[in-house]
Scaffold this motif. Structure first.
Motif, PDB file in Angstrom:
ATOM      1  N   LEU A 140      18.286 -21.710 -14.639  1.00  0.00           N
ATOM      2  CA  LEU A 140      18.962 -22.964 -14.946  1.00  0.00           C
ATOM      3  C   LEU A 140      18.034 -24.089 -15.777  1.00  0.00           C
ATOM      4  CD1 LEU A 140      20.926 -23.672 -11.661  1.00  0.00           C
ATOM      5  CD2 LEU A 140      21.696 -22.718 -13.820  1.00  0.00           C
ATOM      6  N   LEU A 141      16.989 -23.531 -15.985  1.00  0.00           N
ATOM      7  CA  LEU A 141      16.196 -24.500 -16.751  1.00  0.00           C
ATOM      8  C   LEU A 141      16.540 -25.115 -18.130  1.00  0.00           C
ATOM      9  CD1 LEU A 141      12.895 -25.785 -17.018  1.00  0.00           C
ATOM     10  CD2 LEU A 141      12.261 -23.803 -18.044  1.00  0.00           C
ATOM     11  N   LEU A 142      17.099 -24.103 -18.998  1.00  0.00           N
ATOM     12  CA  LEU A 142      17.560 -24.235 -20.330  1.00  0.00           C
ATOM     13  C   LEU A 142      18.980 -24.436 -20.206  1.00  0.00           C
ATOM     14  CD1 LEU A 142      15.381 -22.293 -22.810  1.00  0.00           C
ATOM     15  CD2 LEU A 142      15.118 -25.051 -22.131  1.00  0.00           C
ATOM     16  N   ASP A 143      19.487 -24.629 -19.035  1.00  0.00           N
ATOM     17  CA  ASP A 143      21.025 -24.325 -19.012  1.00  0.00           C
ATOM     18  C   ASP A 143      21.721 -25.656 -19.260  1.00  0.00           C
ATOM     19  OD1 ASP A 143      22.929 -21.974 -18.571  1.00  0.00           O
ATOM     20  OD2 ASP A 143      23.735 -23.432 -17.025  1.00  0.00           O
ATOM     21  N   PRO A 144      21.192 -26.680 -18.688  1.00  0.00           N
ATOM     22  CA  PRO A 144      21.970 -28.062 -19.318  1.00  0.00           C
ATOM     23  C   PRO A 144      22.061 -27.859 -20.854  1.00  0.00           C
ATOM     24  CG  PRO A 144      20.326 -28.413 -17.512  1.00  0.00           C
ATOM     25  CD  PRO A 144      20.024 -27.221 -18.159  1.00  0.00           C
ATOM     26  N   ILE A 145      21.253 -27.371 -21.520  1.00  0.00           N
ATOM     27  CA  ILE A 145      21.361 -27.539 -23.136  1.00  0.00           C
ATOM     28  C   ILE A 145      22.209 -26.664 -23.741  1.00  0.00           C
ATOM     29  CG2 ILE A 145      19.905 -27.342 -25.071  1.00  0.00           C
ATOM     30  CD1 ILE A 145      17.327 -27.913 -23.365  1.00  0.00           C
ATOM     31  N   PHE A 146      22.228 -25.356 -23.074  1.00  0.00           N
ATOM     32  CA  PHE A 146      22.885 -24.207 -23.639  1.00  0.00           C
ATOM     33  C   PHE A 146      24.362 -24.112 -22.916  1.00  0.00           C
ATOM     34  CE2 PHE A 146      18.985 -23.506 -25.715  1.00  0.00           C
ATOM     35  CZ  PHE A 146      19.299 -23.136 -26.895  1.00  0.00           C
ATOM     36  N   GLN A 147      24.363 -24.125 -21.590  1.00  0.00           N
ATOM     37  CA  GLN A 147      25.691 -24.268 -20.599  1.00  0.00           C
ATOM     38  C   GLN A 147      26.022 -22.986 -20.636  1.00  0.00           C
ATOM     39  OE1 GLN A 147      27.863 -27.027 -19.654  1.00  0.00           O
ATOM     40  NE2 GLN A 147      26.376 -28.665 -19.998  1.00  0.00           N
ATOM     41  N   LEU A 148      25.109 -21.902 -20.666  1.00  0.00           N
ATOM     42  CA  LEU A 148      25.591 -20.491 -20.514  1.00  0.00           C
ATOM     43  C   LEU A 148      26.129 -19.749 -19.366  1.00  0.00           C
ATOM     44  CD1 LEU A 148      22.718 -18.912 -22.824  1.00  0.00           C
ATOM     45  CD2 LEU A 148      25.079 -19.203 -23.576  1.00  0.00           C
ATOM     46  N   SER A 149      25.552 -20.651 -18.444  1.00  0.00           N
ATOM     47  CA  SER A 149      25.940 -20.293 -17.215  1.00  0.00           C
ATOM     48  C   SER A 149      27.255 -20.507 -16.773  1.00  0.00           C
ATOM     49  CB  SER A 149      25.060 -21.138 -15.987  1.00  0.00           C
ATOM     50  OG  SER A 149      23.744 -20.347 -16.233  1.00  0.00           O
ATOM     51  N   ARG A 150      27.738 -21.677 -17.441  1.00  0.00           N
ATOM     52  CA  ARG A 150      29.297 -22.127 -17.388  1.00  0.00           C
ATOM     53  C   ARG A 150      30.209 -20.835 -17.697  1.00  0.00           C
ATOM     54  NH1 ARG A 150      32.972 -26.840 -17.272  1.00  0.00           N
ATOM     55  NH2 ARG A 150      31.320 -27.932 -16.532  1.00  0.00           N
ATOM     56  N   GLN A 151      29.822 -20.261 -18.930  1.00  0.00           N
ATOM     57  CA  GLN A 151      30.439 -19.431 -19.377  1.00  0.00           C
ATOM     58  C   GLN A 151      30.854 -18.119 -18.522  1.00  0.00           C
ATOM     59  OE1 GLN A 151      30.045 -18.381 -23.863  1.00  0.00           O
ATOM     60  NE2 GLN A 151      29.129 -20.253 -23.970  1.00  0.00           N
ATOM     61  N   LEU A 152      29.574 -17.754 -17.883  1.00  0.00           N
ATOM     62  CA  LEU A 152      29.476 -16.783 -16.939  1.00  0.00           C
ATOM     63  C   LEU A 152      30.120 -16.982 -16.025  1.00  0.00           C
ATOM     64  CD1 LEU A 152      25.834 -15.446 -16.680  1.00  0.00           C
ATOM     65  CD2 LEU A 152      27.631 -14.179 -17.409  1.00  0.00           C
ATOM     66  N   ILE A 153      29.918 -18.124 -15.148  1.00  0.00           N
ATOM     67  CA  ILE A 153      30.778 -18.378 -13.854  1.00  0.00           C
ATOM     68  C   ILE A 153      32.443 -18.139 -14.236  1.00  0.00           C
ATOM     69  CG2 ILE A 153      31.282 -20.103 -12.255  1.00  0.00           C
ATOM     70  CD1 ILE A 153      28.467 -21.372 -12.716  1.00  0.00           C
ATOM     71  N   GLU A 154      32.636 -18.934 -15.304  1.00  0.00           N
ATOM     72  CA  GLU A 154      33.993 -18.799 -15.541  1.00  0.00           C
ATOM     73  C   GLU A 154      34.563 -17.449 -15.917  1.00  0.00           C
ATOM     74  OE1 GLU A 154      34.793 -23.571 -16.904  1.00  0.00           O
ATOM     75  OE2 GLU A 154      34.509 -22.109 -18.598  1.00  0.00           O
ATOM     76  N   GLY A 155      33.731 -16.717 -16.582  1.00  0.00           N
ATOM     77  CA  GLY A 155      34.242 -15.503 -16.914  1.00  0.00           C
ATOM     78  C   GLY A 155      34.357 -14.540 -15.940  1.00  0.00           C
ATOM     79  N   VAL A 156      33.826 -14.686 -14.865  1.00  0.00           N
ATOM     80  CA  VAL A 156      33.996 -13.585 -13.639  1.00  0.00           C
ATOM     81  C   VAL A 156      34.505 -14.329 -12.514  1.00  0.00           C
ATOM     82  CG1 VAL A 156      31.880 -12.290 -14.534  1.00  0.00           C
ATOM     83  CG2 VAL A 156      31.615 -13.947 -12.899  1.00  0.00           C
ATOM     84  N   SER A 157      34.898 -15.305 -12.621  1.00  0.00           N
ATOM     85  CA  SER A 157      35.527 -16.245 -11.277  1.00  0.00           C
ATOM     86  C   SER A 157      36.630 -15.600 -10.516  1.00  0.00           C
ATOM     87  CB  SER A 157      35.828 -17.737 -11.576  1.00  0.00           C
ATOM     88  OG  SER A 157      36.600 -17.688 -12.560  1.00  0.00           O
ATOM     89  N   ASP A 158      37.595 -14.796 -11.364  1.00  0.00           N
ATOM     90  CA  ASP A 158      38.528 -14.163 -10.578  1.00  0.00           C
ATOM     91  C   ASP A 158      38.104 -12.794 -10.222  1.00  0.00           C
ATOM     92  OD1 ASP A 158      37.924 -13.047 -13.407  1.00  0.00           O
ATOM     93  OD2 ASP A 158      39.764 -12.232 -13.084  1.00  0.00           O
TER      94      ASP A 158
END
Ligand code: SF4
Length: 355
Positions: A140-158
């Motif tokens: 999460l260090l650079l994640d506020p800048i790139f927001q990649l984790s949001r895409q990942l969470i949403e992509g596998v949430s189901d």
């Protein structure tokens, strides 16, 4: 409070330039100048360091098995590379032995990883697939800048059998709190004794700040995991770790999905690059994977102590990271594969190399 250092220079590959994550990052960073390169070899030698950010989309293999450690039990964790490198500056960081002369790299397109996880989840519907992005850097260090984790969470949430773990020593969770469908995503925090955090974990967030971030994540609906790693032995270690364990009591225990324990370990190559920190003056022995660890009886004693203190706090599985069969037997009296509480964690997920 952000824990990331603003990069001194940025290089971007052409195919990454238009990715939403890259556009977002450039906006957040105030549209800094950047240079285009086809690959990292084109970055001048004097810029090959962690002050440089290299952003690309290509990553041949998207999901890997955690490399584990020869002769030690592996918890069959899968890893995804999103962020390679880290500027937090822990004195014991394994990446010091090989990443000093590499730019901080961001693989800004998580969609191939998402596809690969989706395919593994449908191939093995009865297995819990634990997967994390914190193997090659802080998730999460650079994640506020790139927001990649949001895409990942949403992509596998189901996917009910996928447990996506984002592991950090920062407080960078706020950009993830409003995601409506979180699935089984977990926010995981590395924890340590307060002295170790202050003296050995560079610009990471304090223990109190990490616990406060964990509380915010739990309130927003995330499950949590904690990793006491590396556990360091020093005069007064028990008292000092008790302080952290005491702070952990603030977190709702039913949100904790697992806790891992791992005592300090390092390779010979890393030892050569470490400054002479006080924690290095203990006795260490080389193990089968080439890493140096405390003597087995010492490790067993330390793990038993942690187990006793943490079991009073939560019913979540508390497992050992990269430990030997003998240490497992000494701590738990048996091997994880034979214990109900660890079966899901240690069940093997075949994950063949793919391109
Ligand atoms: S947070 Fe992890 S990756 Fe970053 S410097 Fe510390 S040990 Fe290394």
């Amino acid at each position: 409070m952000t824990q990331y250092k603003v990069p001194k220079r940025i290089y971007v590959t052409p195919e990454a330039k238009t990715l939403p994550a890259v556009q977002h990052a450039l906006r957040i960073l105030g549209h800094p100048p950047y240079q285009m390169v086809e690959n990292p070899m084109e970055i001048p030698k004097e810029h090959q360091n962690q002050d440089t950010l290299f952003v690309t989309s290509y990553r041949g293999q998207t999901v890997h098995k955690c490399p584990g450690s020869r002769g030690h039990l592996c918890c069959n964790y899968l890893t995804i590379d999103l962020y390679l490198g880290c500027t937090l500056g822990c004195t014991y960081c394994i990446m010091k032995s090989y990443l000093n002369f590499s730019p901080l790299t961001v693989y800004a397109d998580p969609s191939p990883s998402i596809q690969r996880i989706r395919s593994l989840a449908s191939q093995y519907p009865d297995k819990a697939i634990r997967i994390g992005s914190g193997e090659t850097g802080d998730s999460l260090l650079l994640d506020p800048i790139f927001q990649l984790s949001r895409q990942l969470i949403e992509g596998v949430s189901d996917l009910p059998n996928v447990y996506l773990e984002l592991k950090t020593k920062t407080t960078h969770v706020d950009h993830l709190l409003d995601i409506p469908m979180k699935g089984n995503a977990l926010i995981a925090f590395s924890l340590n004794a307060r002295e170790i955090q202050e003296q050995e974990e560079g610009s990471s967030a304090s223990i109190e700040e990490r616990i406060a971030a964990a509380l915010r994540a739990a309130e927003a609906g995330y499950n949590l995991a904690f990793h006491f790693d590396p556990i360091v032995r020093f005069p007064g270690w028990q008292e000092s770790y008790l302080y952290t364990i005491y702070r952990l009591k603030e977190v709702p225990s039913d949100r904790i999905r697992w806790i891992s324990l791992g005592t300090l370990r390092f390779t010979g190559a890393l030892r050569d690059r470490m400054e002479d920190r006080p924690y290095l003056f203990e006795e260490f022995v080389p193990c089968r994977d080439g890493k140096y660890r405390y003597l087995q009886p010492i490790r067993i004693q330390m793990y038993r102590w942690f187990l006793k203190e943490l079991s009073a706090l939560t019913n979540a599985p508390i497992y050992l990271c990269m430990e030997s069969v003998d240490v497992w037997k000494g701590v738990y009296g048996g091997l994880p594969m034979k214990m109900d509480s660890f079966r899901d964690i240690f069940k093997n997920i075949p994950c063949k190399a793919q391109s």
